[in-house]
Design a protein around this motif. Structure first.
Motif, PDB file in Angstrom:
ATOM      1  N   LYS A   1      -1.289 -15.238   0.495  1.00  0.00           N
ATOM      2  CA  LYS A   1      -1.847 -14.473   1.601  1.00  0.00           C
ATOM      3  C   LYS A   1      -1.572 -15.165   2.932  1.00  0.00           C
ATOM      4  O   LYS A   1      -1.315 -14.523   3.942  1.00  0.00           O
ATOM      5  CB  LYS A   1      -3.354 -14.262   1.405  1.00  0.00           C
TER       6      LYS A   1
ATOM      7  N   ASP B   1     -10.501  -0.213   1.004  1.00  0.00           N
ATOM      8  CA  ASP B   1      -9.658  -1.190   0.323  1.00  0.00           C
ATOM      9  C   ASP B   1      -9.237  -2.278   1.319  1.00  0.00           C
ATOM     10  O   ASP B   1      -8.121  -2.278   1.834  1.00  0.00           O
ATOM     11  CB  ASP B   1      -8.420  -0.496  -0.262  1.00  0.00           C
TER      12      ASP B   1
ATOM     13  N   GLN C   1      -8.215  -5.851   1.842  1.00  0.00           N
ATOM     14  CA  GLN C   1      -7.682  -6.963   1.068  1.00  0.00           C
ATOM     15  C   GLN C   1      -7.692  -8.276   1.846  1.00  0.00           C
ATOM     16  O   GLN C   1      -7.598  -9.352   1.260  1.00  0.00           O
ATOM     17  CB  GLN C   1      -6.253  -6.635   0.619  1.00  0.00           C
TER      18      GLN C   1
END
Length: 280
Positions: free
Chosen positions: A4, A229, A231
């Protein structure tokens, strides 16, 4: 986690390069400069990129001309932007003609005209006026996540899907609340507390004092991202410069939280990237 972090390498590199350019402007033979003007609640920033999208100069000044995204001192705002423009032009040895700016989400009907007038009153031709999270995402490049802008008076949450803003919210609690807590904890005036809060050398001492306020911000984030959603979360705004704030928010939200090299500069750089330099 490391994967990430790779997603934000471009953002962090751009911010580092801009910090260097603020200290040492990059003079060249560029015919086009792309300028971003960010009228923040606590700080006004002017960021300049060349035709290759590389930071070449910038300047900023702490000020109290905007509150919660609204211009409250028009004359003062024009004067500061004009002075920053002249400062950068002197460093570059070139005149800046065109600029873009941005407004907090949901305030376009209320304050977009004032922002336009400030930028043009300072001597720029305004070529673009974006909402702040869209501008910031030019740098962050988030696909499915949230941009959390912790400003002076409020925390703004913008949720993105496929790189587009699909939801925005703004709630009270921001840098001003941090300063009020510091003022009360140390029994010092508000202005002194604000300066104390900004100093990096005080952050380790202040983090436990400010943790309840940060946890409140995390609660606000959790409320607004529920059902989406999300993330990853990316923090922007000068208040996020507090060392360790990202760890507390990540712990409370359970979502990977990224803080750029200097979150105060993400939005102005994104604004500059939306500027359209005229050549004719």
């Amino acid at each position: 986690m490391s994967k990430k972090r790779v997603n934000f390498e471009y953002c962090d590199r751009l911010v580092r390069d801009f910090e260097k350019a603020v200290e040492r402007p990059v003079k060249g033979d560029s015919n086009n400069y792309y300028t971003g003007v960010d009228l923040g609640t606590a700080c006004v920033v002017v960021a300049v990129l060349n035709e290759n999208g590389e930071p070449v100069a910038g300047a900023y000044r702490y000020a109290d001309v905007v509150r919660d995204g609204m211009v409250v001192d028009y004359i003062g705002a024009v004067q500061i932007v004009r002075e920053l423009k002249l400062e950068v032009e002197e460093k570059l040895g070139a005149e800046l003609f065109y600029a873009a700016s941005a407004i907090p989400p949901g305030t376009d009907a209320l304050d977009s005209g004032a922002i336009k007038n400030v930028v043009e009153g300072a001597g720029f031709e305004l070529t673009n006026l974006f909402d702040e999270p869209t501008a910031a995402n030019e740098v962050l490049q988030i696909s499915n996540g949230a941009v959390v802008d912790i400003g002076g008076g409020t925390t703004g949450i913008s949720i993105l899907k496929d790189g587009k803003v699909i939801y925005v919210a703004d709630e009270a609690t921001g840098g001003t609340h941090f300063t009020l807590v510091v003022s009360g904890a140390y029994q010092i005036p508000f202005e002194e507390a604000d300066l104390f809060k900004r100093s990096n050398e005080n952050h380790a001492e202040l983090l436990p004092v400010l943790t309840p306020v940060i946890e409140k911000i995390a609660t606000i984030i959790n409320k607004h991202i529920e059902g989406y959603d999300v993330q990853e979360i990316s923090l922007v705004g000068g208040t996020c410069c507090l060392e360790g704030i990202e760890k507390i928010i990540e712990k409370k939200t359970g979502i990977y939280t990224h803080k750029p090299q200097n979150p105060m500069f993400v939005t102005p750089l994104g604004i500059a990237m939306t500027c359209e330099a005229e050549t004719n």
